[in-house]
Design an enzyme around this catalytic site. Structure first.
Site, PDB file in Angstrom:
ATOM      1  N   GLY A 264       0.813  -1.216   0.000  1.00 43.86           N
ATOM      2  CA  GLY A 264       0.000   0.000   0.000  1.00 43.86           C
ATOM      3  C   GLY A 264       0.845   1.263   0.000  1.00 43.86           C
ATOM      4  O   GLY A 264       0.679   2.142  -0.839  1.00 43.86           O
ATOM      5  N   ALA A 265       1.765   1.357   0.949  1.00 45.75           N
ATOM      6  CA  ALA A 265       2.592   2.544   1.058  1.00 45.75           C
ATOM      7  C   ALA A 265       3.719   2.284   2.049  1.00 45.75           C
ATOM      8  O   ALA A 265       3.709   1.266   2.745  1.00 45.75           O
ATOM      9  CB  ALA A 265       1.763   3.736   1.531  1.00 45.75           C
ATOM     10  N   GLU A 267       6.496   4.163   4.956  1.00 42.99           N
ATOM     11  CA  GLU A 267       6.666   5.312   5.856  1.00 42.99           C
ATOM     12  C   GLU A 267       8.084   5.880   5.932  1.00 42.99           C
ATOM     13  O   GLU A 267       8.439   6.509   6.934  1.00 42.99           O
ATOM     14  CB  GLU A 267       6.232   4.900   7.261  1.00 42.99           C
ATOM     15  CG  GLU A 267       7.160   3.881   7.980  1.00 42.99           C
ATOM     16  CD  GLU A 267       6.737   2.425   7.853  1.00 42.99           C
ATOM     17  OE1 GLU A 267       6.038   2.092   6.885  1.00 42.99           O
ATOM     18  OE2 GLU A 267       7.133   1.615   8.726  1.00 42.99           O
ATOM     19  N   GLU A 301       0.587   5.938   7.370  1.00 40.84           N
ATOM     20  CA  GLU A 301       2.010   6.211   7.140  1.00 40.84           C
ATOM     21  C   GLU A 301       2.458   7.423   7.953  1.00 40.84           C
ATOM     22  O   GLU A 301       3.562   7.442   8.494  1.00 40.84           O
ATOM     23  CB  GLU A 301       2.302   6.424   5.654  1.00 40.84           C
ATOM     24  CG  GLU A 301       1.843   5.290   4.730  1.00 40.84           C
ATOM     25  CD  GLU A 301       2.240   3.887   5.170  1.00 40.84           C
ATOM     26  OE1 GLU A 301       3.305   3.728   5.813  1.00 40.84           O
ATOM     27  OE2 GLU A 301       1.487   2.934   4.878  1.00 40.84           O
ATOM     28  N   HIS A 304       3.135   6.458  11.517  1.00 37.25           N
ATOM     29  CA  HIS A 304       4.394   5.730  11.683  1.00 37.25           C
ATOM     30  C   HIS A 304       5.548   6.654  12.078  1.00 37.25           C
ATOM     31  O   HIS A 304       6.549   6.193  12.610  1.00 37.25           O
ATOM     32  CB  HIS A 304       4.786   5.012  10.393  1.00 37.25           C
ATOM     33  CG  HIS A 304       4.281   3.594  10.272  1.00 37.25           C
ATOM     34  ND1 HIS A 304       4.339   2.692  11.303  1.00 37.25           N
ATOM     35  CD2 HIS A 304       3.747   2.927   9.216  1.00 37.25           C
ATOM     36  CE1 HIS A 304       3.841   1.528  10.896  1.00 37.25           C
ATOM     37  NE2 HIS A 304       3.473   1.639   9.640  1.00 37.25           N
TER      38      HIS A 304
HETATM   39  N1  TRP Z   1       5.589  -0.534   6.487  1.00 38.53           N
HETATM   40  C1  TRP Z   1       4.623  -0.532   5.417  1.00 38.53           C
HETATM   41  C2  TRP Z   1       3.303  -0.188   6.068  1.00 38.53           C
HETATM   42  O1  TRP Z   1       3.017   0.863   6.416  1.00 38.53           O
HETATM   43  C3  TRP Z   1       4.511  -1.855   4.755  1.00 38.53           C
HETATM   44  C4  TRP Z   1       5.286  -2.038   3.496  1.00 38.53           C
HETATM   45  C5  TRP Z   1       5.301  -1.226   2.432  1.00 38.53           C
HETATM   46  C6  TRP Z   1       6.075  -3.139   3.126  1.00 38.53           C
HETATM   47  N2  TRP Z   1       6.060  -1.785   1.434  1.00 38.53           N
HETATM   48  C7  TRP Z   1       6.539  -2.949   1.849  1.00 38.53           C
HETATM   49  C8  TRP Z   1       6.431  -4.286   3.772  1.00 38.53           C
HETATM   50  C9  TRP Z   1       7.331  -3.858   1.196  1.00 38.53           C
HETATM   51  C10 TRP Z   1       7.222  -5.196   3.138  1.00 38.53           C
HETATM   52  C11 TRP Z   1       7.680  -4.994   1.857  1.00 38.53           C
HETATM   53  O2  TRP Z   1       2.490  -0.918   6.406  1.00 38.53           O
HETATM   54 ZN    ZN Z   2       2.428   0.177   8.595  1.00 40.53          ZN
END
Ligand code: TRP
Ligand code: ZN
Length: 873
Positions: A264-265, A267, A301, A304
């Site tokens: 999705g995105a 942080e 995000e 985070h």
């Molecule tokens: N930390 C990201 C979130 O907010 C998750 C994420 C984004 C991720 N891209 C990724 C995890 C690629 C593993 C691989 O949830």
């Molecule tokens: Zn997250």
């Protein structure tokens, strides 16, 4: 097999890092086929017993390596399974390396990649090692300075974390920009971007008066689709100040949108990178659900920045420390921005669909797993959604103020540190003065607890006696389960539907079940009462109440808790469906269900979104979760029969709703709820005796809609209808929207919803369509995830759906292992189906397991699904 040789990482093997990195100086020369990365690491020994330095790297072509300015002789370093060992290093030293990487060939979208003429990075969880040699683990925090070089014509914008401190032009048409991040961070939060963008700017002034520049980077064609993301960001920033006392800490907040993203995105500190699905929206191009998805992911995000970045993880086993807490925070934000009851229903629906299913599969694992081969496989519904439920339970017990005291202490104690889940629980307990030690078991024990409730009203003394019992079934590798603390929010109602006040004066209270069995007495009450249990879904459990039959019929009409009222109605529908699946001769519409629908339809429409929730049928998946084995065809047939029966009995209601609720486009909560209810009316009408007329409503709606929600809803009911030729409308839709990738994703998915054998051929054709691309995960999911969600087609009894799907996973695994592994998890539920389907699913998985060059990602999912791995969870 290739995967056997890959290492199993165990939580208990954690050791603190031998070396600290005081600073990182990175210099990137961005070229699609040949990017050079120069790195200078200032390193300091932390563990006096450590003699050699070990760095992680993957797919790096080493050009040069030196220590304290001296080129290293080849006997001073060696390579061993993904690591570079430099022997006999001093106390303090500098390592300089130069490596070559190939962003354009990087189809895995991890590390530095090049897509749509833009350079992007994705480093969580272990992508940084695909950029340079580095101790790639979250407990090594370092100060980063990053210099990006690129041709000015193609990459006018160069971004990294923190502050831009210098820029310059070279005479060969290249330029560079240098960025400094004042906050030490783990390398998974590093980001770099180079490309041409439209920048949508806004500003936010924090509570302490600091001006923050908000800058959204999108493709030029999307310049008018940035408003929702910017508004959501400002709301999230204000909410985190108000509810958690957290301000933003840099002068700029940058977001970059891309169509090529695995999740999705992300942080990254000061420079979030987003799947464009969670950024871009305009009424003509995005549905109401898309708008809400943007609001929640932008907030996630942003949140985070404190829960994940300022306080980060000691090791990847702690993933839920940031994800569970941040999901809880974004859910509460959305509840405050929209309707709390409807938000809770949506969150629980997702939890049950994804996480309860995971707990019931071969991939069941605790919120904090004990081992993994590939950490990317643990970005799961259990770590995210169940992790959020565990935080929510503690929030319920501590109350708003106690919880805030706990998080204040957490930030005060651990700002700038890399910590474990224990540190969060300890801060919450100390800050609030409550004992939370029992909650650690929610992190270590997999499986969904069963909560049994038995009770009766004693007319003699006016008291209601309640007995609660809990039991968690075994999961792979965890036979014995212990009781967990379960907060149960409850209220009582008199038989006329009025709420009963407790002697304390309250209408609702929270009790805590901690043992296997506990008894309670409530009252006295002047008359008989009926309890409403687990209000707001106060714990992630499966509730079985002995008096379900009567209670559901009553609560579906009278419960003042929106979640419980909805849940009771869903259970009535599920019960009716299960009965007619078992005995197809029976009428599928029960009298209780009909009465509950009639009540929901006759209530005033002050919350149309809630009405739409009440009147929605349980999904095919959710019915399957109640069956053993799952009867895919029976579910589909009986659910359609129920839709038809409700469509006929309430024909006049659907007709009136459809016509009366028509309104010009607006985008507030009420207008969105109204669209939802009206499109639900269309759905029932299309499945009823008035289908032919409803078809003309839908055709007209498709053509004249002034927004994407209505246009797509109309197209969907037509495309899914068994005997309607939707192809002319589908090609019209394609012509209209072909330059909008996110809409074309919908166009691909829409064609795979019909429960008919020809859908398999349609899927095969779509993979050949010129607009299909294996390199864009959104597009791949638009076809494959939509195909797997069509249960009668995916689970076709001849196994054709499984074979088709497995073949695509095989192909995708060579390009993008993360996405291939995620899509392959649908097979992990094989044991829930009949023997023949079990055999067919196992066969395709075993064939995949023998594939040449099988990735670690897919290998681990297949092994655990088949139960062939030695160690589990
Ligand atoms: N930390 C990201 C979130 O907010 C998750 C994420 C984004 C991720 N891209 C990724 C995890 C690629 C593993 C691989 O949830
Ligand atoms: Zn997250």
């Amino acid at each position: 097999m290739s995967t056997d040789s890959t290492v199993l990482v165990q939580r208990q093997d954690y050791r603190s890092p031998d070396f600290a990195i005081d600073s990182v100086d990175l210099e990137l020369f961005l070229r699609p086929q040949d990017t050079e990365v120069r790195s200078r690491l200032a390193i300091r020994r932390r563990n006096s017993g450590a003699k050699d330095l070990l760095l992680d790297g993957e797919g790096l072509e080493l050009l040069s390596l030196s220590l304290d300015g001296e080129v290293l002789a080849s006997d001073r370093y060696s390579f061993e399974s993904g690591k570079l060992r430099i022997s006999d290093v001093p106390e303090h030293f500098i390592v300089d390396s130069r490596v070559r990487i190939q962003p354009e060939a990087n189809t895995a979208l991890s590390g530095l990649y090049y897509a749509d003429a833009v350079f992007l990075t994705q480093c969580e969880a272990e992508g940084f090692r695909r950029i340079t040699w580095y101790p790639d683990r979250p407990d090594v925090l370092a100060r980063f300075t990053v210099t990006l070089h690129a041709p000015k014509a193609t990459c006018p914008i160069l971004l990294s974390n923190g502050n831009c401190v210098a820029t310059s032009e070279a005479d060969n048409g290249w330029h560079w920009a240098r960025w400094e991040d004042p906050f030490p961070k783990p390398c998974y939060l590093f980001a770099a971007v180079g490309g041409a963008f439209h920048v949508a700017k806004d500003q936010y002034v924090t509570g302490s008066g600091k001006k923050i520049s908000l800058e959204l980077h999108v493709a030029e064609r999307d310049r008018d689709a940035c408003e929702q993301a910017l508004q959501s960001l400002k709301k999230a920033m204000a909410w985190d100040e108000e509810v958690y006392g957290r301000e933003y800490d840099l002068d700029r907040y940058l977001i970059v949108a891309t169509d090529s993203f695995n999740m999705g995105a992300m942080e990254n500190k000061g420079l979030n990178i987003f799947n464009s699905k969670y950024v871009l929206a305009s009424p003509e191009t995005a549905t109401d659900a898309d708008y809400q998805g943007i609001e929640s992911v932008i907030a996630h995000e942003y949140f985070h920045n404190w829960t994940g970045n300022r306080v980060t993880l000691r090791d990847w086993f702690q993933l839920s420390l940031k994800e569970g807490l941040t999901v809880f925070r974004d859910q509460e934000f959305s509840a405050d921005m929209n309707s709390r009851g409807v938000q809770r229903i949506a969150d629980v629906r997702r939890l049950r669909a994804a996480q309860f299913a995971e707990d019931a599969s071969a991939l069941a694992h605790p919120v904090r797993p004990e081992s993994y081969k590939e950490i990317n496989n643990f970005y799961t519904a259990t770590v995210y959604e169940k992790g959020a439920e565990v935080i929510r339970m503690m929030h319920t017990l501590l109350g708003v103020e106690g919880f805030r005291a706990g998080t204040d202490l957490y930030f005060q104690r651990h700002d700038g540190q890399a910590v474990r889940i224990e540190e969060l629980l300890d801060a919450l307990a100390t800050g609030s003065g409550r004992d939370l030690s029992g909650f650690l078991r929610w992190y270590s024990q997999a499986g969904t607890p069963r909560l049994k409730a038995e009770g009766h009203f004693d007319a003699e003394n006016g008291r209601y006696h309640l007995r609660l019992q809990q039991h968690t079934p075994a999961t792979p590798g965890q036979e014995q389960k212990l009781p967990v603390p379960i907060p149960v929010r409850l209220a009582f109602f008199y038989e006329d539907g009025r709420a009963a006040r407790l002697p304390s004066g309250d209408e609702e209270l929270v009790i805590l079940l901690q043992d296997a069995t506990q008894d309670w007495d409530f009252g006295p009450f002047p008359r008989a009462v009926i309890p409403s249990l687990l209000r707001g879904f106060s714990a992630p459990v499966l509730l079985e109440r002995a008096d379900a039959e009567a209670a559901d019929a009553f609560l579906a009409q009278h419960d003042s808790d929106p979640f419980n009222r909805w849940d009771s109605l869903q259970r009535l529908a599920q019960k009716a469906l299960l009965a007619s699946i078992a005995n197809p001769e029976r009428s599928v519409l029960s009298t209780e269900l009909q009465a509950a629908f009639a009540a929901a339809l006759s209530q005033p429409l002050d919350d149309p979104a809630f009405s739409a929730e009440l009147l929605s049928l349980p999904t095919e998946e959710s019915i399957g979760q109640l069956m053993d084995p799952i009867d895919v065809d029976g579910i589909h047939v009986q659910r359609e029969a129920l839709r038809h029966a409700l469509g006929d009995i309430f024909a006049e209601d659907w007709r009136h709703l459809y016509h009366d609720l028509a309104a010009p486009y607006r985008r507030d909560g009420r207008a969105m709820g109204t669209r939802r209810l009206r499109n639900l009316a269309l759905y029932y009408a299309m499945g009823s005796a008035q289908a032919e007329e409803a078809q003309s409503w839908a055709e007209r709606q498709y053509r004249s809609a002034d927004n994407m929600t209505d246009r797509l809803a109309a197209l969907q009911v037509l495309a899914f209808a068994p005997h309607y030729d939707a192809d002319p409308l589908l090609s019209d839709f394609y012509q209209r929207w072909q330059s909008h990738p996110l809409i074309i994703d919908r166009w691909f998915s829409l064609q795979l919803g019909r429960a008919a054998p020809e859908t398999l051929r349609r899927a095969q054709e779509l993979l050949q369509h010129p607009a299909f691309s294996w390199r864009v995960p959104n597009r791949v999911r638009a076809v494959l995830a939509a195909f797997a969600a069509n249960l009668p087609v995916f689970h076709a009894s001849d196994g054709s759906g499984y074979r088709f799907y497995a073949q695509q996973i095989r192909h995708l695994d060579d390009l993008n292992p993360q996405t291939a592994a995620r899509l392959a998890t649908v097979f992990s539920r094989w044991s829930r189906y009949d023997e023949e389907r079990q055999r067919q699913m196992r066969t395709v998985m075993e064939e995949l397991l023998g594939k040449d060059g099988l990735s670690r990602d897919l290998g681990e999912i297949l092994e655990r699904s088949l139960g062939v791995s030695e160690e589990r969870s």
